[in-house]
Design a protein around this motif. Structure first.
Motif, PDB file in Angstrom:
ATOM      1  N   ALA A  88       0.837  -1.203   0.000  1.00 42.30           N
ATOM      2  CA  ALA A  88       0.000   0.000   0.000  1.00 42.30           C
ATOM      3  C   ALA A  88       0.871   1.252   0.000  1.00 42.30           C
ATOM      4  O   ALA A  88       0.567   2.242  -0.675  1.00 42.30           O
ATOM      5  CB  ALA A  88      -0.922  -0.002   1.213  1.00 42.30           C
ATOM      6  N   LEU A 130       2.330   1.829  -3.435  1.00 39.45           N
ATOM      7  CA  LEU A 130       1.316   2.391  -4.326  1.00 39.45           C
ATOM      8  C   LEU A 130       1.050   3.860  -4.026  1.00 39.45           C
ATOM      9  O   LEU A 130       0.852   4.665  -4.936  1.00 39.45           O
ATOM     10  CB  LEU A 130       0.012   1.607  -4.194  1.00 39.45           C
ATOM     11  N   THR A 161      -6.982   3.909  -5.309  1.00 39.64           N
ATOM     12  CA  THR A 161      -5.889   2.994  -5.661  1.00 39.64           C
ATOM     13  C   THR A 161      -5.417   2.218  -4.436  1.00 39.64           C
ATOM     14  O   THR A 161      -5.306   0.992  -4.464  1.00 39.64           O
ATOM     15  CB  THR A 161      -4.693   3.788  -6.230  1.00 39.64           C
ATOM     16  N   SER A 188      -6.168  -1.872  -3.456  1.00 41.83           N
ATOM     17  CA  SER A 188      -5.064  -2.817  -3.257  1.00 41.83           C
ATOM     18  C   SER A 188      -5.068  -3.377  -1.848  1.00 41.83           C
ATOM     19  O   SER A 188      -4.435  -4.384  -1.563  1.00 41.83           O
ATOM     20  CB  SER A 188      -3.731  -2.128  -3.523  1.00 41.83           C
ATOM     21  N   SER A 189      -5.758  -2.706  -0.936  1.00 49.02           N
ATOM     22  CA  SER A 189      -5.707  -3.116   0.463  1.00 49.02           C
ATOM     23  C   SER A 189      -6.907  -3.954   0.882  1.00 49.02           C
ATOM     24  O   SER A 189      -6.988  -4.361   2.040  1.00 49.02           O
ATOM     25  CB  SER A 189      -5.600  -1.887   1.359  1.00 49.02           C
ATOM     26  N   ARG A 247      -7.330  -6.826   0.250  1.00 49.78           N
ATOM     27  CA  ARG A 247      -6.769  -8.106   0.690  1.00 49.78           C
ATOM     28  C   ARG A 247      -6.569  -8.173   2.201  1.00 49.78           C
ATOM     29  O   ARG A 247      -6.534  -9.248   2.774  1.00 49.78           O
ATOM     30  CB  ARG A 247      -5.450  -8.373  -0.030  1.00 49.78           C
ATOM     31  N   HIS A 293      -4.384  -8.963 -14.622  1.00 48.33           N
ATOM     32  CA  HIS A 293      -3.665  -7.703 -14.841  1.00 48.33           C
ATOM     33  C   HIS A 293      -3.812  -7.257 -16.296  1.00 48.33           C
ATOM     34  O   HIS A 293      -3.858  -6.063 -16.588  1.00 48.33           O
ATOM     35  CB  HIS A 293      -2.181  -7.872 -14.488  1.00 48.33           C
ATOM     36  N   GLU A 346      -6.903  -2.438 -12.891  1.00 50.57           N
ATOM     37  CA  GLU A 346      -7.275  -1.720 -11.679  1.00 50.57           C
ATOM     38  C   GLU A 346      -7.709  -2.668 -10.561  1.00 50.57           C
ATOM     39  O   GLU A 346      -7.533  -2.396  -9.385  1.00 50.57           O
ATOM     40  CB  GLU A 346      -8.438  -0.760 -11.982  1.00 50.57           C
ATOM     41  N   ILE A 367      -5.831  -7.693  -8.461  1.00 49.82           N
ATOM     42  CA  ILE A 367      -5.591  -8.423  -7.220  1.00 49.82           C
ATOM     43  C   ILE A 367      -6.903  -8.921  -6.629  1.00 49.82           C
ATOM     44  O   ILE A 367      -7.025 -10.065  -6.192  1.00 49.82           O
ATOM     45  CB  ILE A 367      -4.891  -7.498  -6.191  1.00 49.82           C
ATOM     46  N   VAL A 377      -0.501 -10.802  -5.511  1.00 50.96           N
ATOM     47  CA  VAL A 377       0.441  -9.722  -5.165  1.00 50.96           C
ATOM     48  C   VAL A 377       1.868 -10.161  -5.485  1.00 50.96           C
ATOM     49  O   VAL A 377       2.649  -9.419  -6.101  1.00 50.96           O
ATOM     50  CB  VAL A 377       0.322  -9.336  -3.669  1.00 50.96           C
ATOM     51  N   LYS A 393       2.573 -10.203  -9.170  1.00 45.46           N
ATOM     52  CA  LYS A 393       2.717  -8.838  -9.701  1.00 45.46           C
ATOM     53  C   LYS A 393       4.040  -8.200  -9.292  1.00 45.46           C
ATOM     54  O   LYS A 393       4.651  -7.470 -10.070  1.00 45.46           O
ATOM     55  CB  LYS A 393       1.548  -7.964  -9.229  1.00 45.46           C
TER      56      LYS A 393
END
Lengths: 242, 123
Positions: free
Chosen positions: A61, A64, A81, A85-86, A88, A210, A215, A218, B60, B63
């Motif tokens: 994070a 990013l 963004t 990504s967070s 997860r 990807h 975007e 993940i 993750v 990537k």
């Protein structure tokens, strides 16, 4: 035994804190040296780099966020963004909480401690928590999480001015350390077959999504891959039974 | 739109980081606690949540290796893939020792970097 239980809490907290000398913690600190170099390269000042380390804690994070700052994107765009990504973190925390809490653990304490959960703390705790008596698991986790977070905040503050002189090859190796460590340690700490299937499927789906939806790659890889692994594991089990 | 560079004030970057960084990550941790509080150990729901968490982490990892940031971008993708694959194989062969996997992968990465720069120098 009930007389010593008060001391035991502190004992397990310290035992968790001693995890600072473990392989996961040392690798994470090396990865933070890499992050610090990236922050310097991106022109993020010392105070902000330290602040980020304490407030965000999750390494991907932070990378990013620094990337978003570099690109000069708007606040809502940066928020989205980092937030995407967070996501997860949610299943990670949700999977960890049932392992550490007892019926008496107050929710506010778990909310507070959840801040210290990131991939390393997750892997470290999942690997060792079975050997900790249930009533002391929260202390054990708190000891590890708080110590490692504090240590990395100090680390970033201390190395900030020297890290820019890191040779390119060393910096590259430091960035490589994180994925290799995650790959091996998550594989080693996964106890169920569903987890191993999820790992393989996730590795394949990450790059695939990807290409399709950069975007949300993940997120999609996690939901689709995790569900697929879960279903395969169920079929496997029922197949073995019949 | 307001961005990181919008205000000159010393505190503005900190507010930016608090919103786009701290809030954007801790929301999910708090939600995770609320969900995790309702999951029973050894239930199918927990197995599913754990599978999703693992698949997310795997994505993750993939990537970080295929689309890296920082200096790692300058290492050819073939070198990265060979290093991580052989490293992982070594990890499995030598009794799942994490340090073996890391040592092999990093050693190959550094060796690969020397080799590529030597090849470039040789033209």
């Amino acid at each position: 035994m009930s007389i010593s239980s008060g001391q035991s809490g502190a004992f397990w907290f310290l035992k968790g804190a001693r995890g600072i000398a473990s392989l996961p913690a040392i690798i994470l600190m090396s990865a933070f040296v890499g992050f610090c170099g990236f922050a310097v390269e991106a022109g993020v000042p010392l105070g902000e780099a330290v602040f980020m380390t304490g407030m965000i804690w999750a390494l991907p994070a932070k990378v990013l966020l620094v990337g978003s700052i570099l690109a000069g994107v708007s606040l809502p765009a940066a928020f989205i963004t980092v937030a995407l990504s967070s996501i997860r973190l949610m299943p990670m925390v949700a999977a960890l909480i049932p392992e550490i809490r007892t019926e008496k653990t107050p929710t506010w304490l778990l909310l507070l401690l959840s801040h210290f959960i990131a991939i390393t703390a997750y892997v470290f705790t999942m690997e060792r928590i079975r050997d900790v008596p249930r009533e002391h698991r929260v202390s054990f986790f708190a000891g590890f999480g708080m110590t490692v977070t504090t240590a990395n905040i100090i680390l970033v503050a201390v190395i900030y001015s020297t890290v820019a002189n890191l040779p390119a090859m060393v910096a590259g190796a430091l960035f490589f350390l994180t994925p290799v460590y995650f790959l091996t340690s998550i594989w080693a700490s996964t106890r169920d077959r569903a987890g191993h299937i999820a790992m393989v499927v996730g590795l394949a789906l990450g790059p695939l999504f990807h290409q399709v939806a950069p975007e949300f790659d993940i997120l999609y890889a996690g939901l689709v891959g995790g569900t697929l692994a879960f279903v395969i594991d169920r079929f496997w089990k029922s197949g073995a039974r019949s | 739109m307001i961005s990181y560079q919008s205000f000159e004030a010393w505190w503005w970057p900190y507010v930016f980081i608090a919103i786009a960084g701290w809030l954007a990550t801790d929301i999910w941790r708090w939600l995770g606690v609320l969900v995790g509080n309702r999951l029973k150990q050894d239930s199918a729901a927990l197995t599913w949540v754990r599978s999703v968490a693992t698949a997310l982490l795997a994505a993750v990892i993939a990537k970080l290796i295929l689309y890296p940031v920082g200096e790692l971008r300058n290492v050819p993708v073939e070198v990265r893939l060979v290093a991580v694959s052989v490293g992982f194989a070594a990890f499995l062969i030598f009794g799942k020792r994490i340090w073996v996997g890391i040592a092999v992968a990093l050693g190959l990465l550094v060796a690969g970097q020397f080799l590529t720069s030597a090849l470039i120098a040789a033209g």
